[in-house]
Design a protein around this motif. Structure first.
Motif, short mmCIF file in Angstrom:
data_model
loop_
_atom_site.label_atom_id
_atom_site.label_comp_id
_atom_site.label_asym_id
_atom_site.label_seq_id
_atom_site.Cartn_x
_atom_site.Cartn_y
_atom_site.Cartn_z
N GLN A 152 13.11 30.25 54.08
CA GLN A 152 12.02 30.97 53.91
C GLN A 152 12.67 32.72 53.93
O GLN A 152 12.99 33.17 54.55
CB GLN A 152 11.06 31.06 55.15
N HIS A 171 5.34 32.21 57.98
CA HIS A 171 4.30 31.01 57.94
C HIS A 171 3.34 31.26 59.33
O HIS A 171 3.68 32.18 59.83
CB HIS A 171 5.07 29.63 58.29
N SER A 173 3.07 29.40 61.57
CA SER A 173 3.54 28.65 62.94
C SER A 173 3.49 29.40 64.28
O SER A 173 3.77 28.94 65.17
CB SER A 173 4.58 27.67 62.81
N GLN A 176 1.39 29.32 66.77
CA GLN A 176 1.38 28.09 67.66
C GLN A 176 2.13 28.53 69.00
O GLN A 176 1.78 28.03 70.21
CB GLN A 176 2.43 26.96 67.25
N ARG A 197 6.38 35.92 51.88
CA ARG A 197 7.69 35.65 51.34
C ARG A 197 8.37 36.42 50.33
O ARG A 197 7.81 36.63 49.39
CB ARG A 197 7.84 34.12 51.22
N GLN A 211 -1.88 30.37 54.55
CA GLN A 211 -1.77 29.13 55.24
C GLN A 211 -2.68 28.76 56.31
O GLN A 211 -3.52 29.45 57.07
CB GLN A 211 -0.53 29.04 55.98
N GLU A 213 -2.63 26.30 59.82
CA GLU A 213 -1.82 25.66 60.94
C GLU A 213 -2.63 25.01 61.72
O GLU A 213 -3.65 25.34 62.16
CB GLU A 213 -0.95 26.80 61.69
N PHE A 251 11.47 19.65 59.65
CA PHE A 251 11.20 20.89 60.03
C PHE A 251 11.72 21.11 61.46
O PHE A 251 11.90 20.20 62.13
CB PHE A 251 9.57 21.17 60.12
N PHE A 253 10.72 22.48 63.79
CA PHE A 253 10.08 22.55 64.97
C PHE A 253 9.17 21.29 65.20
O PHE A 253 8.27 21.22 66.09
CB PHE A 253 8.84 23.80 64.90
N THR A 254 9.42 20.27 64.43
CA THR A 254 8.63 19.02 64.65
C THR A 254 9.84 17.70 64.57
O THR A 254 10.82 18.03 63.84
CB THR A 254 7.52 18.60 63.41
N GLY A 285 2.57 19.81 55.63
CA GLY A 285 3.72 19.39 56.25
C GLY A 285 3.21 19.23 57.67
O GLY A 285 2.40 20.03 58.14
N CYS A 286 3.65 18.33 58.39
CA CYS A 286 3.14 17.89 59.61
C CYS A 286 4.38 17.44 60.43
O CYS A 286 5.57 17.05 60.13
CB CYS A 286 1.97 17.29 59.64
N GLY A 287 3.89 16.83 61.91
CA GLY A 287 5.11 16.16 62.82
C GLY A 287 4.47 16.31 64.08
O GLY A 287 3.69 16.89 64.17
N ALA A 308 1.49 18.88 65.13
CA ALA A 308 1.30 20.31 64.30
C ALA A 308 1.26 19.88 62.89
O ALA A 308 1.82 19.00 62.39
CB ALA A 308 2.37 21.39 64.95
N PHE A 309 0.53 20.71 62.36
CA PHE A 309 0.56 20.66 60.64
C PHE A 309 0.26 21.91 60.17
O PHE A 309 -0.13 23.01 60.64
CB PHE A 309 -0.56 19.57 60.28
N GLY A 310 0.84 22.24 58.97
CA GLY A 310 0.56 23.44 58.28
C GLY A 310 0.36 23.24 56.70
O GLY A 310 1.39 22.29 56.27
N1 DAH Z 1 5.61 26.27 58.75
C1 DAH Z 1 5.78 25.45 57.73
C2 DAH Z 1 6.14 26.04 56.41
O1 DAH Z 1 5.48 27.16 56.17
C3 DAH Z 1 4.58 24.39 57.49
C4 DAH Z 1 4.54 23.37 58.55
C5 DAH Z 1 5.20 22.28 58.61
C6 DAH Z 1 3.84 23.77 59.80
C7 DAH Z 1 5.07 21.25 59.52
C8 DAH Z 1 3.68 22.82 60.74
C9 DAH Z 1 4.33 21.67 60.47
O2 DAH Z 1 3.11 22.92 61.87
O3 DAH Z 1 4.36 20.63 61.67
O4 DAH Z 1 6.61 25.49 55.44
#
Ligand code: DAH
Length: 342
Positions: A152, A171, A173, A176, A197, A211, A213, A251, A253-254, A285-287, A308-310
């Motif tokens: 990033q 992002h 995130s 969170q 970015r 985004q 989140e 990622f 964080f996941t 994206g998520c996890g 989490a997902f984004g």
């Molecule tokens: N923060 C990531 C990005 O900017 C996107 C993302 C992916 C957020 C997975 C999440 C996650 O919370 O679980 O590319």
């Protein structure tokens, strides 16, 4: 006598004349033979002869002021009422159109996303766009100097060795982290917002975008919960007939992490230019939230788990409204915005 002259002088100077009636009253009051200035001239003969020259001077000035004011105001009123200056209303002119504001396409899409998640019990959290490096990276389990940071391209605001630098968040995130530091589980939030970015600007990418989140932390939250949430969201957002696929991804964080695609809702999955003939569009994206991230926020990973997902917002706006250049979303050109008013 001197006082009376001065009082009158002041009265004349500040006298308000806004119409012809007032102009006439002014004339009768000060300028006619029985007016107050003439009255003072009459009183001259009773004055001490040594003072007469001074009174004469003052009275002449007074008279001149009144006459000049009268002439000037008269001219002004005449100019206002002359036929060519009078404001005329042309009833044959077309009416003036109202220009109501319109909701920006990105806000329309964000609005739909928020509504879907709100109905599922998520509340909305926000955070600052100017963020600490520690929230944007460290606490999300990006190791120091790890190449993942270069994924990033960051706009740094400060850069000092050993300091918690300030940057434009790359992002959503870090929100969170802010939420987990402030609230105890159960936590169920979405965090919409702008991210930045340092990328080459083109029709497809811009230095700022949006985004959304999502974060859900509670006891016994599983990957199945994540899947069900994303399925429900995607079908409401992109159409009940879209199919989804989860691809393993990474990622910091996941863990585990996934990227989610939906069948291209423009060609129905058959393949087109937009989906590059793959039939799929990546949506997010998520996890499962990494135990390190939970620990960083003083949440015990033995007791709690979460997902989490984004997701990006702008691309959905581009596709939905058939806009072929992302830069149009940020230029605030009314010719573009007007097309979205109801
Ligand atoms: N923060 C990531 C990005 O900017 C996107 C993302 C992916 C957020 C997975 C999440 C996650 O919370 O679980 O590319």
């Amino acid at each position: 006598m001197k006082n009376s002259i001065e009082t009158l002088q002041q009265e004349i100077e500040t006298y308000v004349i806004e119409n012809t009636d007032q102009l006439e009253t002014f004339r009768l009051r000060f300028l006619v033979r029985k007016g107050s200035i003439a009255g003072l001239f009459d009183r001259m003969k009773d004055a001490d002869p040594s003072e007469r020259p001074l009174y004469g001077q003052l009275l002449n000035r007074l008279k001149k002021t009144a006459e000049q004011k009268y002439d000037a105001e008269k001219k002004k009123l005449e100019a206002l009422s002359s036929p060519q200056k009078k404001k005329r209303i042309d009833l044959t002119l077309p009416g003036r159109k109202d220009h109501p504001g319109s909701e920006h396409p990105v806000q329309k899409v964000l609005g739909d996303m928020k509504q879907i998640f709100r109905a599922m019990g998520f509340s909305i959290a926000t955070g600052p766009e100017l963020e600490h490096d520690s929230y944007n990276f460290d606490m999300l389990n990006f190791p120091a100097n790890h190449p993942a940071r270069d994924m990033q391209d960051t706009f740094f605001i400060t850069r000092e060795e050993g300091q918690d630098d300030l940057l434009l968040r790359t992002h959503t995130s870090p929100v969170q982290i802010r939420v987990m530091l402030e609230e105890k589980p159960p936590i169920r939030v979405i965090c919409p917002g702008k991210v930045y970015r340092n990328e080459a600007i083109s029709a497809r990418s811009y230095c700022v975008f949006h985004q959304l989140e999502g974060l859900y932390i509670d006891k016994h939250v599983s990957f199945a919960d994540l899947k069900a949430t994303i399925y429900s969201f995607a079908k409401q957002m992109f159409g009940s007939d879209v199919q989804l696929r989860f691809r393993p991804s990474f990622f910091p964080f996941t863990e585990p992490s996934a990227e989610v695609d939906v069948t291209c809702y423009l060609c129905g999955g058959k393949g087109c230019k937009v989906c590059k003939h793959s039939g799929w569009l990546e949506i997010l994206g998520c996890g499962m939230v990494h135990p390190n991230v939970l620990r960083n926020c003083s949440i015990d990973p033995e007791e709690f788990s979460g997902f989490a997902f984004g997701m990006g917002v702008d691309r959905t706006a581009l596709l939905r409204y058939k806009i072929d250049d992302i830069r149009l979303l940020f230029e605030n050109d009314v010719r573009m915005l007007e097309q979205f008013s109801q």
